[in-house]
Design an enzyme around this catalytic site. Structure first.
Site, short mmCIF file in Angstrom:
data_model
loop_
_atom_site.label_atom_id
_atom_site.label_comp_id
_atom_site.label_asym_id
_atom_site.label_seq_id
_atom_site.Cartn_x
_atom_site.Cartn_y
_atom_site.Cartn_z
N ARG A 195 0.84 -1.20 0.00
CA ARG A 195 0.00 0.00 0.00
C ARG A 195 0.87 1.25 0.00
O ARG A 195 0.58 2.22 -0.71
CB ARG A 195 -0.94 0.00 1.22
N CYS A 254 -1.21 6.33 9.09
CA CYS A 254 -1.52 5.06 8.44
C CYS A 254 -2.62 5.35 7.41
O CYS A 254 -2.54 6.33 6.71
CB CYS A 254 -1.96 4.02 9.47
#
Length: 301
Positions: A195, A254
């Protein structure tokens, strides 16, 4: 009882036997099945534990617009997929479950501290220092011989939790933007490497990472036993990642300000201070197409 961010199952057993005022919170959750955590809680939890739901209690997701997309409540303290509720709203929730300023909080989950870290940080942000993460979660509690209960717990009497000066630092998108490309902020991204590199993005509309961000997946803080690694090992790993950068400049993020928290906890365990949190995280950052996006490994990585 120390002010360590962690408490072992054995220490929690001793705390409960001592009669000291405390409250235990179960924060188990599943992003892909938001009802699963509460169902797990009903099946088995530490006796007396209060369930804290990530979406309902620890976020202020507001109401969906015409397209079905949730818009943060106007009083939310951040954007992103899990907007932080304002401190006052959070204090109201703490009071509603009976948590008081003279209590110690112990938070846990079944997910490697991925979700309970959110409540640990929010209590610090609310000015409450006496909060610890159960190292190893419910699994460690049961392995130590701790009993579990099932079903719902009795309601608690209303308390009057009073906010104090924040003991945790919240960084905004504006602050990240203004310091981009400078040494003021060292941004650490807790998402999985794929990611971070922008190869996949299962949750947000844009793949990639904030330019200049370093990558440390939150799972790297745990040993094979499900507990946090030793302070010495964590310190060595973070110092290698920082490569001479000032630990005091670190800002963790995050996808939505949740799984960054194990990195925050780990740095404190390592004796590297109390780093800041960008709660809006990637989901807020990538919500504006004007903001820059990087892909691939970190420079020099």
């Amino acid at each position: 009882m120390t002010n360590s961010p962690l408490i072992s199952a054995e220490e929690l057993l001793a705390l409960r036997a001592s009669g000291a005022r405390h409250m235990v919170f179960d924060c188990s959750f599943d992003l892909m099945n938001p009802a699963a955590g509460e169902e797990q809680y009903r099946q088995a939890h530490i006796p007396g534990a209060v369930y804290a739901h990530l979406d309902h209690d620890l976020s202020d997701k507001g109401t969906p617009d015409a397209s079905g997309k949730y818009q943060p409540h106007p009083d939310a303290a951040s954007g992103g997929r899990h907007p932080l509720p304002g401190r006052e709203k959070f204090a109201i929730w703490l009071s509603s479950v009976g948590f008081a300023n003279d209590m110690r909080a112990v938070v846990y989950d079944r997910n490697g501290a991925n979700y309970c870290g959110r409540l640990w940080w929010m209590l610090r942000w609310a000015g409450h220092e006496a909060v610890q993460v159960l190292d190893g979660g419910l699994q460690a509690w049961q392995a130590a011989g701790g009993k579990v209960a099932s079903g719902a717990e009795p309601s608690h009497f209303q308390s009057n939790f009073e906010l104090g000066e924040p003991r945790a630092t919240l960084v905004t998108t504006t602050q990240i933007e203004s310091a981009l490309g400078t040494p003021k902020h060292t941004i650490i991204d807790a998402r999985a490497p794929q990611r971070y590199r922008g190869e996949v993005e299962p949750l947000d509309p844009v793949a990639g990472h904030i330019p200049g961000a370093l990558n440390r997946p939150f799972t790297q803080n745990m040993g094979a036993d499900g507990r946090f690694k030793s302070a010495a090992q964590l310190r060595s790993e973070f110092e290698e990642l920082l490569a001479g950068r000032d630990a005091a400049s670190v800002v963790h993020h995050c996808g939505s300000g949740v799984s960054a928290l194990p990195n925050v906890i780990a740095m404190e365990v390592a004796g590297l201070g109390r780093p800041a949190l960008y709660a809006g995280s990637w989901s807020e950052w990538c919500g504006d197409a004007k903001r820059p996006v990087a892909k691939g490994p970190a420079a020099g990585g």
